[in-house]
Design a protein around this motif. Structure first.
Motif, short mmCIF file in Angstrom:
data_model
loop_
_atom_site.label_atom_id
_atom_site.label_comp_id
_atom_site.label_asym_id
_atom_site.label_seq_id
_atom_site.Cartn_x
_atom_site.Cartn_y
_atom_site.Cartn_z
N GLY A 1 6.76 7.81 -14.35
CA GLY A 1 6.05 6.75 -13.67
C GLY A 1 4.86 7.32 -12.92
N LYS A 2 4.43 6.59 -11.90
CA LYS A 2 3.34 7.11 -11.08
C LYS A 2 3.48 6.61 -9.64
N ILE A 3 2.82 7.30 -8.72
CA ILE A 3 2.80 6.86 -7.33
C ILE A 3 1.86 5.66 -7.23
N GLU A 4 2.36 4.57 -6.63
CA GLU A 4 1.54 3.37 -6.54
C GLU A 4 1.02 3.10 -5.14
N LEU A 5 1.69 3.61 -4.13
CA LEU A 5 1.38 3.21 -2.76
C LEU A 5 1.76 4.31 -1.78
N ILE A 6 0.91 4.53 -0.79
CA ILE A 6 1.27 5.34 0.36
C ILE A 6 1.63 4.37 1.48
N ASP A 7 2.86 4.38 1.99
CA ASP A 7 3.18 3.42 3.05
C ASP A 7 2.73 3.96 4.41
N SER A 8 2.98 3.16 5.47
CA SER A 8 2.41 3.53 6.77
C SER A 8 3.09 4.75 7.38
N PHE A 9 4.22 5.18 6.83
CA PHE A 9 4.85 6.42 7.27
C PHE A 9 4.39 7.62 6.44
N GLY A 10 3.56 7.36 5.42
CA GLY A 10 3.12 8.44 4.54
C GLY A 10 4.09 8.69 3.40
N ASN A 11 5.07 7.81 3.22
CA ASN A 11 5.97 7.95 2.08
C ASN A 11 5.24 7.58 0.79
N LEU A 12 5.61 8.25 -0.31
CA LEU A 12 4.94 8.05 -1.60
C LEU A 12 5.81 7.14 -2.46
N VAL A 13 5.38 5.89 -2.63
CA VAL A 13 6.20 4.90 -3.33
C VAL A 13 5.73 4.79 -4.77
N SER A 14 6.67 4.93 -5.71
CA SER A 14 6.34 4.94 -7.14
C SER A 14 6.57 3.57 -7.77
N ASN A 15 6.28 3.48 -9.05
CA ASN A 15 6.57 2.25 -9.81
C ASN A 15 7.89 2.35 -10.58
N ILE A 16 8.73 3.32 -10.22
CA ILE A 16 10.04 3.46 -10.88
C ILE A 16 11.05 2.62 -10.09
N LEU B 1 11.73 17.66 1.68
CA LEU B 1 11.22 16.69 0.69
C LEU B 1 12.41 16.02 0.02
N ILE B 2 12.48 14.69 0.11
CA ILE B 2 13.58 14.00 -0.56
C ILE B 2 13.06 12.83 -1.39
N ALA B 3 13.86 12.49 -2.41
CA ALA B 3 13.63 11.28 -3.19
C ALA B 3 14.68 10.26 -2.79
N LEU B 4 14.28 9.01 -2.67
CA LEU B 4 15.24 7.94 -2.41
C LEU B 4 14.70 6.61 -2.91
N VAL B 5 15.58 5.60 -3.01
CA VAL B 5 15.14 4.26 -3.39
C VAL B 5 14.90 3.48 -2.10
N GLY B 6 13.66 3.07 -1.88
CA GLY B 6 13.27 2.45 -0.62
C GLY B 6 13.60 0.96 -0.57
N SER B 7 13.12 0.32 0.50
CA SER B 7 13.51 -1.06 0.77
C SER B 7 12.91 -2.05 -0.22
N SER B 8 11.92 -1.62 -1.00
CA SER B 8 11.36 -2.52 -2.00
C SER B 8 11.98 -2.26 -3.38
N GLY B 9 13.03 -1.43 -3.42
CA GLY B 9 13.71 -1.18 -4.68
C GLY B 9 12.98 -0.21 -5.59
N LYS B 10 12.06 0.59 -5.02
CA LYS B 10 11.31 1.57 -5.82
C LYS B 10 11.69 2.99 -5.39
N LEU B 11 11.63 3.91 -6.37
CA LEU B 11 11.83 5.32 -6.04
C LEU B 11 10.66 5.81 -5.21
N GLU B 12 10.95 6.52 -4.12
CA GLU B 12 9.87 7.09 -3.32
C GLU B 12 10.18 8.51 -2.93
#
Lengths: 244, 244, 244
Positions: free
Chosen positions: B153-168, B206-217
């Motif tokens: 996939g790819k990174i789609e969004l940087i959230d306000s905490f600087g987390n990298l939210v993907s389209n996965i 550095l960790i990967a997790l599924v965030g509150s929007s249901g996307k891997l970040e």
């Protein structure tokens, strides 16, 4: 969060308290809550989502402290308020029937805090949320050390102007003169006197004064002391004056 | 904009959705709208002024998507919402009798969006604003590529905490284990496992997790991953796990 | 401030005008007030706390200017509004019976402005606040210098997109062509033509246009001109075109 609150409680009045707490800075949020929330109307519910431990086993609590109500993670963010006024009620927010049906692991603000806040606004009794607790998690809020002719404290907060706010209170400064015999030291910087307002000295001058929260602070007139001096919360600050 | 809305519709309830969309970033705004607006009460009108093409021949549209209403430039900012739920109504906002008498070339938010929003709040039928349109301008919202033991996939969004939210999405991760056998790679960085919350690992990890929007970040616990890793939207991210 | 206002006047409608004025920047605030507040409903009370002189002998004033009301430090922050429309009422806010019982030296926003605003919202006559004044403190709002084929002005404001807004008005540009014969110079930078919208040129192009406040501005399409060019308020800007 506003969407969830207004969906459940369309008449609720939602006020943005601040968006300027640095991300995940529990101590900063605790100081802001302590200084700001007592000015709100009695019974106001303050919803606090500075919550780096979201989804872990940290508890969520409802607390009544003084005339205000709080809904917050039990991570110490209410402990500065609770140091001055003991909470009259603390309740563990544990009953999922008041939450959204699906709760994410990373955004309890939307999924737990917002629906619980809306239901409290609609009249739900806080006791319905879960069991009573005896006390809140607390942080170290050590006080400044007062001796004869000397007070040793630390910088606790950088405010939005870049002023360096310490934990030295105006009460602790009762015996300290305000004239040029007083020296205030912080890191490698030093200034004489304690002034009344920022306008008492020319631009670009480092000054000490007692700010609106009753704490000693260092400021650079017209500039950000935090940026210009590179000082961070936790840095020691010392006030000295001759005694005789 | 608030002044114009309240001048025309003094009883309108105006809620600030966000001031944190980077200037002129249509894709960022589109993702925020998709994640946030469905939580608002049915019938809420969302006014969107992320509008780098203001004053050009880009259209302004009214759209009803799901239970929400939108007033926005037709620049793709609604296309992420429209990808999931087809708009039931799209109208070209073209009749100047509902705008301010004088319209600037550079601030349609004040001169067109605000007065139209106020009039809709007062009960104006959306059909009065102009002709119906068949579809909205769209952007490329390509989905992650799912294979056996591998998702690209790819990174789609940087959230306000600087987390990298993907389209996965969490659905795409259904067959993926969450333990240390999973490797998540992004740019030159790599981490093992998919965790449940930020608090599951120590600070600076550095960790990967599924965030509150249901996307891997990807996140760095207690820090901004975007700043520390220098990763921007569009960067590829890959999840791998052993199969068979 | 919101807490104090809502404690005294629970029905008051409080709208955040902006949080984006640079700290203590009176000129910036004066321009924003001039451009934004006339769009609000007649009778709106605008509370202005850009107040670097707080606690000094600077006065606090109530003013009625056009159809709007203002409560502000008398430091020039209202002088740009007052240049266009002469205030019909100016009152020295001097009677402490309408303030909080204890007034700090550094946060008059909370201790004076907020309770006075709440009482005005509840119907207190402005005349009760103190004596009438003949005029407001003013700042230098010098106009651009218009000659034949040449206008010399200066940059007055950096907006939130980083656009450089000058004091050259569309009226002053009446005789100036908008085509490539016009040259706009600022610092060491130069561009040809005056465009209608940001979308009239490709990304990364330096362009001049007349913005939504009717002033000539310099922008870099899709970027922040202030950051890319390093230009600050006060920098001269010149428009030239061939005559005769």
């Amino acid at each position: 969060m506003k969407g969830v609150i207004l969906s459940l409680a369309p008449e609720a009045r939602v006020v943005d308290l601040t968006h300027a707490v640095p991300a995940q800075d529990i101590r900063h949020a605790a100081i802001v809550l302590d200084e700001v929330t007592p000015w709100f109307p009695p019974g106001t519910l303050h919803v606090v989502v500075v919550d780096p431990g979201v989804g872990s086993d940290r508890r969520i609590v409802y607390a009544r402290i003084g005339h205000q109500q709080y809904l917050a993670p039990d991570n110490g963010v209410l402990s500065r308020l609770a140091r001055r006024v003991s909470p009259s009620t603390i309740i563990h927010v544990a009953r999922p029937e008041y939450w959204l049906p699906v709760v994410s692991a990373t955004f309890h603000g939307r999924d737990i805090f917002a629906p619980v806040a809306a239901r409290l606004a609609l009249g739900l009794k806080p006791e319905a949320l879960g069991e009573r607790l005896a006390e809140l998690v607390t942080l170290d809020w050590s006080e400044a050390d007062v001796a004869r002719g000397k007070i040793e404290g630390k910088i606790e907060l950088i405010d939005s102007f870049g002023n360096l706010v310490s934990n030295i209170t105006s009460e602790q400064l009762a015996d300290c003169p305000r004239n040029e015999l007083v020296t205030v030291e912080c890191d490698e910087h030093e200034t004489q006197g304690i002034f009344r307002t920022y306008a008492d000295q020319p631009e670009m001058t480092l000054i000490a004064l007692v700010g609106s929260s009753g704490k000693l602070e260092l400021a650079i007139v017209g500039e950000s002391a935090a940026i210009m001096l590179g000082i961070r919360p936790g840095t020691p600050i010392t006030v000295r004056w001759p005694v005789g």
